[in-house]
Design an enzyme around this catalytic site. Structure first.
Site, PDB file in Angstrom:
ATOM      1  CE  LYS A 241      -2.042  -1.155   3.849  1.00  0.00           C
ATOM      2  NZ  LYS A 241      -1.325  -2.416   4.120  1.00  0.00           N
ATOM      3  CB  THR A 242       3.528   2.485   2.268  1.00  0.00           C
ATOM      4  OG1 THR A 242       2.671   2.419   3.421  1.00  0.00           O
ATOM      5  CG2 THR A 242       4.409   3.719   2.384  1.00  0.00           C
TER       6      THR A 242
ATOM      7  CD  GLU B 147      -3.325   3.131   9.190  1.00  0.00           C
ATOM      8  OE1 GLU B 147      -3.981   3.743  10.038  1.00  0.00           O
ATOM      9  OE2 GLU B 147      -3.621   1.994   8.795  1.00  0.00           O
TER      10      GLU B 147
END
Length: 574
Positions: free
Chosen positions: A370-371, A493
């Site tokens: 994801k990152t 996040e």
């Protein structure tokens, strides 16, 4: 074996805008000092051989000594200015170039080591070019001039002296080669030690919290021990060189002094000429000592020059030959993108469309990639294959500054720099920002705590923002991203450090701010993304499902598993 990288040195001299006129002035002053140094012994000879004290001769000698001191002082000042300008220009260019290097470069080098290269290596170069080069050249002229005058006074004693100098030079060569190797290894060890120590000091809270003080102390002792060992090796070599040179030169001096005294007794050499000879002998011995120091500095700077040029040769973030500076529009499209770190694949054949103006959430276990998707969008890294487009444009064809100006990135750990709240909010902004705008984004990010700080917007945040809580740092990072008014909002996040009440307010603010923006959200707490326009399920670098929350619950087992793992903690997920 090349003992000094001349080509690299010429390159850095040009890069540092080395002022030839200023250097010529310093050299001229040094030569003027040398001229008076050569004149004083002859005046001393005339004074000794004359009958009685002659005032004109004393006046000339005093003027020569004063002129010599003035020339030396002015030369030192000019060299100081020259060295300061040289270091300024090289550090400026080197720092700007290093800031343009791609992110993988910083993944492979410690920050402390890089700082050592910018500071210590440039200082070593300055030491050679500004502090030692002119004294070396003037000393060389002084020595050669003294030899010429000595040959005129007494060629026999001069030949004895020249033989001693030649023997000392031959003896120094193998030792100097050893010094070259030791000097480079010492600087490498010093840079590694500096890099490790910088990391430890930066994460001192981690060190203390995990009782690692003793362990880090031992590692530091090992690093200092390596530096000590290299220092001892240097001392051994220098201990061999210094006595060797001293024995040869002192032996020659004893022979010359004895021979000269015998000639004076025999009447074949005048006392005044013998005293002048001793002065010139001193003018030869002192430069010989300076030469050994200069050679040591050269060997130290040799490694520094090579390392600086190695960094300058690294390619920075490149632009295509034909770049697009028009602000990008349209959907964000991943087209069969593959990416890997070293030999580890992180993304495999990822094809994904992020609709313009919509909210796309990325979910999945840690390490799913994801990152990494965020890093590719930010162009921190480039994919090994496939393309990432914005509308019909490959983002690699868009001017880098233009592209990144459209991004608002809020990472999981909000980075802040030492300085004030205002400086951190306006970081990277190329326009004047009013207090009204700052308070507006702070309110939107639920960062009203800034009003309670002692100096409001001008309150310091401390090193890395550690005078603030984690939630406060996160809200400042959100406000900073909002101030850019980005077309693409990347939230990694972004609310992970907030308490429940703050998260509720920030989510409400973000839901308004996301309107009309292409937004990508990474979240482990599914309650924060369940209302996204589309949710992308990632696992081991592959897309395992795309859809809305309800669609994935109905059709995707992996997504249902993620939901079930959080049901007990967040029973509202349905």
């Amino acid at each position: 074996m090349q003992l000094f990288p001349i080509r690299d040195l010429r390159r850095l001299v040009r890069l540092g805008q080395f002022r030839g006129r200023l250097f010529g002035l310093a050299l001229g002053l040094a030569l003027l000092e040398t001229w008076f140094s050569l004149w004083v012994p002859l005046l001393t000879r005339d004074l000794i051989e004359g009958e009685g004290i002659r005032t004109p001769l004393l006046v000339r000698m005093a003027l020569a000594l004063v002129a010599q001191a003035l020339a030396a002082g002015l030369c030192h000042f000019v060299l100081g200015v020259l060295g300061a300008n040289l270091v300024y220009n090289i550090r400026r260019v080197l720092t700007q170039h290093m800031l343009r290097l791609p992110v993988p470069f910083f993944d492979q080098h410690r920050s402390g080591e890089l700082v050592s290269r910018v500071v210590a290596d440039t200082d070593n170069l300055k030491s050679v070019l500004a502090d030692h080069l002119v004294p070396f050249l003037s000393g060389l002229v002084l020595m050669l001039g003294s030899i010429v005058v000595l040959g005129y006074l007494d060629w026999k004693m001069t030949m004895v002296l020249l033989a001693a100098v030649l023997i000392a030079f031959i003896a120094m060569v193998p030792v100097a080669v050893q010094l070259n190797r030791i000097g480079k290894d010492t600087q490498s060890a010093a840079a590694q030690f500096s890099g490790r120590l910088t990391e430890v000091f930066r994460e001192i809270r981690l060190v203390k919290a995990y009782n690692a003080v003793h362990m880090e102390g031992q590692k530091a002792a090992e690093g200092v021990g390596q530096l000590r060992n290299w220092g001892i090796q240097t001392a051994k070599v220098q201990a061999l060189m210094s006595p060797l040179v001293s024995i040869v030169l002192m032996g020659a001096m004893v022979v010359i002094l004895g021979y000269g005294a015998l000639r004076v007794q025999q009447g074949s050499l005048a006392l005044g000429e013998w005293v002048a000879f001793l002065f010139y002998l001193f003018h030869i011995v002192v430069p010989m000592v300076q030469f050994s120091v200069f050679y040591g500095e050269i060997q130290t700077a040799s490694g520094a020059v090579e390392r600086i040029c190695q960094f300058l040769d690294l390619p920075g973030e490149t632009q295509p030959e034909e770049i697009q500076t028009v602000k990008p529009k349209g959907d964000l499209v991943f087209d069969q993108v593959h990416f890997q770190y070293a030999d580890q694949a992180v993304l495999s054949d990822v094809s994904l469309t992020v609709p313009s103006g919509k909210i796309t959430a990325l979910v999945g276990p840690s390490g799913a990639g994801k990152t990494t998707l965020f890093h590719l969008i930010s162009r921190f890294y480039s994919s090994q294959s496939g393309k990432l487009r914005c509308g019909d444009q490959d983002i690699a064809d868009i001017e880098l500054h233009t592209w990144r100006s459209q991004l608002g990135l809020v990472p999981q750990e909000a980075p802040l720099l030492s300085g004030s709240v205002r400086e951190n909010l306006c970081y990277g902004s190329d326009r004047a920002v009013s207090d009204k705008e700052l308070w507006a984004v702070l309110e939107a990010a639920h960062a009203d705590f800034v009003r309670d700080l002692p100096h409001g917007l001008d309150s310091p945040v401390g090193e890395r923002g550690l005078s603030l809580s984690g939630g406060q740092r996160q809200r400042l990072a959100i406000a900073r991203a909002l101030l850019r008014d980005p077309r693409f909002l990347l939230l990694d996040e972004a609310t992970s450090q907030l308490d429940a009440e703050s998260e509720h307010h920030v989510q409400a603010a973000l839901s308004q701010i996301m309107q009309g923006r292409t937004t990508l959200v990474i979240a482990h707490r599914l309650t924060t993304v369940m209302h996204a326009d589309q949710i992308v399920v990632l696992e081991k670098g592959k897309i395992m499902g795309i859809g809305t929350h309800q669609e994935l619950l109905a059709s995707n087992q992996r997504y249902r598993n993620l939901v079930e793992h959080q049901l007990q903690a967040e029973p509202c997920i349905t």
